[in-house]
Write an enzyme that holds these catalytic residues in place. Structure first.
Site, mmCIF file in Angstrom:
data_model
loop_
_atom_site.group_PDB
_atom_site.id
_atom_site.type_symbol
_atom_site.label_atom_id
_atom_site.label_comp_id
_atom_site.label_asym_id
_atom_site.label_seq_id
_atom_site.Cartn_x
_atom_site.Cartn_y
_atom_site.Cartn_z
ATOM 1 N N GLU B 62 0.816 -1.221 0.000
ATOM 2 C CA GLU B 62 0.000 0.000 0.000
ATOM 3 C C GLU B 62 0.848 1.267 0.000
ATOM 4 O O GLU B 62 0.518 2.252 -0.654
ATOM 5 C CB GLU B 62 -0.948 0.003 1.208
ATOM 6 C CG GLU B 62 -2.183 -0.882 1.021
ATOM 7 C CD GLU B 62 -1.901 -2.364 1.210
ATOM 8 O OE1 GLU B 62 -0.793 -2.700 1.665
ATOM 9 O OE2 GLU B 62 -2.784 -3.184 0.905
ATOM 10 N N HIS B 131 -11.644 -5.299 7.844
ATOM 11 C CA HIS B 131 -12.418 -5.120 6.614
ATOM 12 C C HIS B 131 -13.675 -4.274 6.837
ATOM 13 O O HIS B 131 -14.550 -4.247 5.974
ATOM 14 C CB HIS B 131 -12.850 -6.475 6.039
ATOM 15 C CG HIS B 131 -11.737 -7.289 5.444
ATOM 16 N ND1 HIS B 131 -10.745 -7.832 6.204
ATOM 17 C CD2 HIS B 131 -11.460 -7.644 4.168
ATOM 18 C CE1 HIS B 131 -9.910 -8.511 5.416
ATOM 19 N NE2 HIS B 131 -10.314 -8.392 4.173
#
Lengths: 390, 326
Positions: B62, B131
């Site tokens: 990321e 999540h």
């Protein structure tokens, strides 16, 4: 080929034995690219000689001049910090050859992503040295237009800029341009995840970027052996691109190796890691005290490999420079020091509304609101001052 | 062309397609955004139509995605990057906060960073750890970033266009549990400004302010309250940085009561900021303290407990009752 790891060189610990870093002379190592020995002798290198084969005496004097003036600028900045004119300074003392050699290898349309110590590279890119002092004086947090010299802002967070360089290089490749990008970082930064990620991205996308690691042996007080157990240049192999270790105190070798790496990039052959094996002779910054963590003998050993003296010996021995040149340069160096002093002292504090300037390109309601509050607050003092006068 | 009904995910897909078509400098980057079309299929079909050079599958890193997007923006590109899930943005948080947000100011305005970071966020889909988080306040707190979240397809289409056109970095939070909700998208409409809040339901007794996934919950709450004779106004904030305080103030000075609803933890959150500002701006108009409904100061719970954690109809209506009782 045997891999000479740091671990293998580590002396065994035993009771009562003081652990010392076993250091071989880098000059003796076959894996170190060197064109000028510490004694100033020109040595042949089959692979890299070609990249400096056509160098003229004038260009050699130019490299010498660059190093002398950069060192002088750096010394002046250090003094100015001691005199309270700068809040901090990160000296490049000892790293002049690595920076001038690599910086002079770049082409005008190449793009440079520095860390915060690349004053010599900035010099090569034509950045006004005064621009480098603003952030250290505290009048701005960067202070120049990166696109005017293709020299990005200094980056304080260690290693972040290697990813910016990689992304930029991906863009260069997309544009079909034949320029290259060079990212500077240190041995300490090699431990950062961003550097590893930049290696991955640049390899995967075959980005035209050169990673130029100045291994100056110390990340503040942490030695290189706290960052890695294998020589840094060897890391490149694991990512699928070449890594080369160059004598970072040899300006000619740094020039040759960087030219080679940049040309590879231009030809579309992807990234290269260059490890310039050098030494930070001064402190990490003016806030640091290296006497607490390293021995005087170590610095003395590296002083014998001084990059500037090395080239001077060669210039004198080969009759490429005479006394007049050195005397003239000394005078130029004095003039630079004087100019830097004057520029710094004349550097005004920024306008107080600069706090709000450029927070956003398109504007932001909260910034507008707070700027108005700030203006009203400032104006209230003006009224008060007037009241007192009356 | 008249308005067409489509799911929020599809609206973003169409918006990205429009942007890729209009400007060769627009790029899509992220993990799995190419062949797969993203784990939520938001980028479905884009690589097929625009090629691997425009819709770029990245290594699984990321910080690398955002860091290279910064470099591409410096080269003149307009990258739109996807962070696969909310809880995965943190490896990139350093690049976003220390680099992306500040570079324009550090360069004295000489360079621009038109990077959009798309983050599917929030709970309600029964996902596993990392999540289902709502980290918007962490980004809204950082000067230099703009933070927005659409609540419906029509807004999502236009807000994405506006985010891509912005010369500032925009963190674009996508309410993942609304991805499949359909609403009208009018591609010929004149969109309202990116940071302007919108009244989605008029009312007179109390204002419910929300954004992203909670707008629908608030609309349902208002409908339920209507049956009890209470008239609630529902405000979709749309933007968390900047926040359209003028719109909140105008609504509150009409209804005199305000409840802010979001999934993120209440503590030091968007609701706290709104409560403080509205108290400053509208103190004499308020009949009750500004109340907040949101997540707890606890890690987002396992899926079997998320209904307890997430604000639902009852918690919103409970806050409405408490406010009206003052």
């Amino acid at each position: 080929m045997t891999v000479e790891s740091t671990a293998a060189r580590k002396p065994r610990r035993s009771a009562g034995t003081k652990r010392t870093a076993a250091k071989k002379s880098p000059g003796a190592r076959p894996d170190l690219v060197q064109l000028l020995t510490p004694e100033g002798k020109r040595v042949k290198n089959g692979e890299y000689d070609a990249y400096v084969a056509d160098i003229t005496p004038e260009e050699l004097r130019g490299l010498y001049r660059d190093m002398v003036l950069t060192r002088r600028f750096d010394a002046e900045a250090t003094s100015l910090q001691r005199q309270g004119e700068l809040g901090l300074w990160a000296s490049l003392l000892g790293q002049e050859a690595a920076q001038i050699g690599s910086g002079r290898a770049t082409r005008e349309d190449d793009y440079v992503f520095p860390t915060y110590r690349e004053h010599g590279v900035a010099w090569c890119r034509g950045v006004d040295p005064a621009n480098l002092l603003g952030m250290f004086r505290g009048v701005n947090n960067g202070g120049w237009d990166p696109n005017s010299n293709n020299f990005h802002l200094y980056t304080i967070v260690i290693g972040s800029q290697t990813l910016h360089a990689t992304g930029y290089a991906m863009g260069v490749a997309k544009d079909g341009a034949d320029s290259a990008v060079i990212a500077y970082f240190g041995d300490g930064a090699s431990s950062q995840g961003d550097v590893a990620e930049s290696f991955t991205f640049s390899a995967v996308y075959n980005a035209p970027v050169v990673f130029f690691c100045q291994n100056n042996q110390w990340a503040i007080s942490e030695p290189t052996e706290r960052q890695t157990r294998v020589p840094l240049y060897q890391r490149a192999q694991g990512y699928g691109f070449p890594g080369v270790r160059v004598d970072g105190n040899d300006v000619l070798a740094c020039l040759a190796v960087t030219k080679w790496a940049l040309e590879r990039a231009r030809r579309g052959e992807g990234p290269t890691l260059v490890e310039a094996y050098t030494y930070r002779m001064g402190a990490h910054t003016t806030s640091d005290d290296p006497t607490k963590y390293r021995a005087d003998e170590e610095r003395e050993a590296w002083e014998a490999k001084d990059p500037i003296q090395r080239l001077r010996t060669y210039l004198e021995a080969s009759n490429h420079a005479d006394e007049g040149f050195f005397a003239e340069l000394e005078a130029e160096s004095e003039a630079l020091g004087k100019r830097v002093r004057e520029v710094v002292r004349a550097m005004p504090d920024p306008d107080r509304f600069a706090i709000f300037e450029n927070a956003y390109a398109d504007g932001h309601a909260l910034v507008d609101e707070e700027r108005a509050q700030f203006a009203a607050y400032q104006a209230s003092f003006a009224d008060e001052g007037e009241g007192i006068q009356r | 062309m008249t308005a067409e009904k489509m799911a929020l995910a599809k609206a973003i897909n169409e918006s990205l397609r429009t942007a890729l078509d209009a400007d060769p400098k627009v790029l899509i980057m992220g993990e799995d955004v190419g062949k797969l079309g993203g784990v939520f299929r938001v980028t479905d079909g884009l690589q097929k139509d625009f090629g691997e050079d425009r819709v770029i599958d990245t290594p699984l890193a990321e910080s690398g995605i955002v860091g290279t997007a910064i470099g591409l923006a410096l080269r003149g590109y307009r990258p739109v990057v996807e962070i696969q899930f909310d809880g995965f943005v943190f490896p990139a948080y350093d690049q976003i906060v220390t680099q992306l947000a500040k570079m324009h100011a550090r360069a004295l305005g000489k360079i621009k960073l038109p990077v959009v970071i798309r983050i599917p966020y929030g709970g309600g889909i029964g996902a596993v750890e990392h999540h289902s988080e709502s980290p918007e306040a962490l980004f809204a707190h950082v000067a230099g970033l703009k933070v927005v979240s659409p609540s419906n397809a029509g807004d999502a289409y236009w807000m994405m266009q506006q985010a891509i056109h912005s010369d500032d970095p925009v963190i674009f939070f996508e309410p993942k549990r609304r991805y499949w909700d359909k609403s009208e998208v009018n591609r010929e409409a004149i969109p309202s400004p990116l940071h302007k809040a919108r009244v989605v339901r008029e009312g007179t007794d109390l204002t419910l302010a929300a954004y992203g996934p909670m707008v629908k919950v608030c609309q349902e709450a208002a409908a339920a309250a209507q049956e009890e004779g209470k008239s609630l106004e529902v405000l979709d904030l749309r933007s968390m940085s900047p926040i359209d305080f003028d719109a909140v103030q105008a609504s509150v000075e009409k209804t005199r009561r305000l409840v802010v609803v979001h999934e993120a933890p209440v503590f030091l959150g968007t609701g706290a900021e709104i409560a403080a500002r509205i108290t400053e701006r509208s103190f004499y108009h308020l009949e009750a303290p500004v109340l907040r409904v949101g997540g707890y100061h606890a890690p987002y719970p396992p899926a079997r407990l998320e209904d307890e954690y997430l604000p639902g109809l009852d918690r919103v209506l409970d806050a409405v009752d408490r406010s009206l009782a003052y």
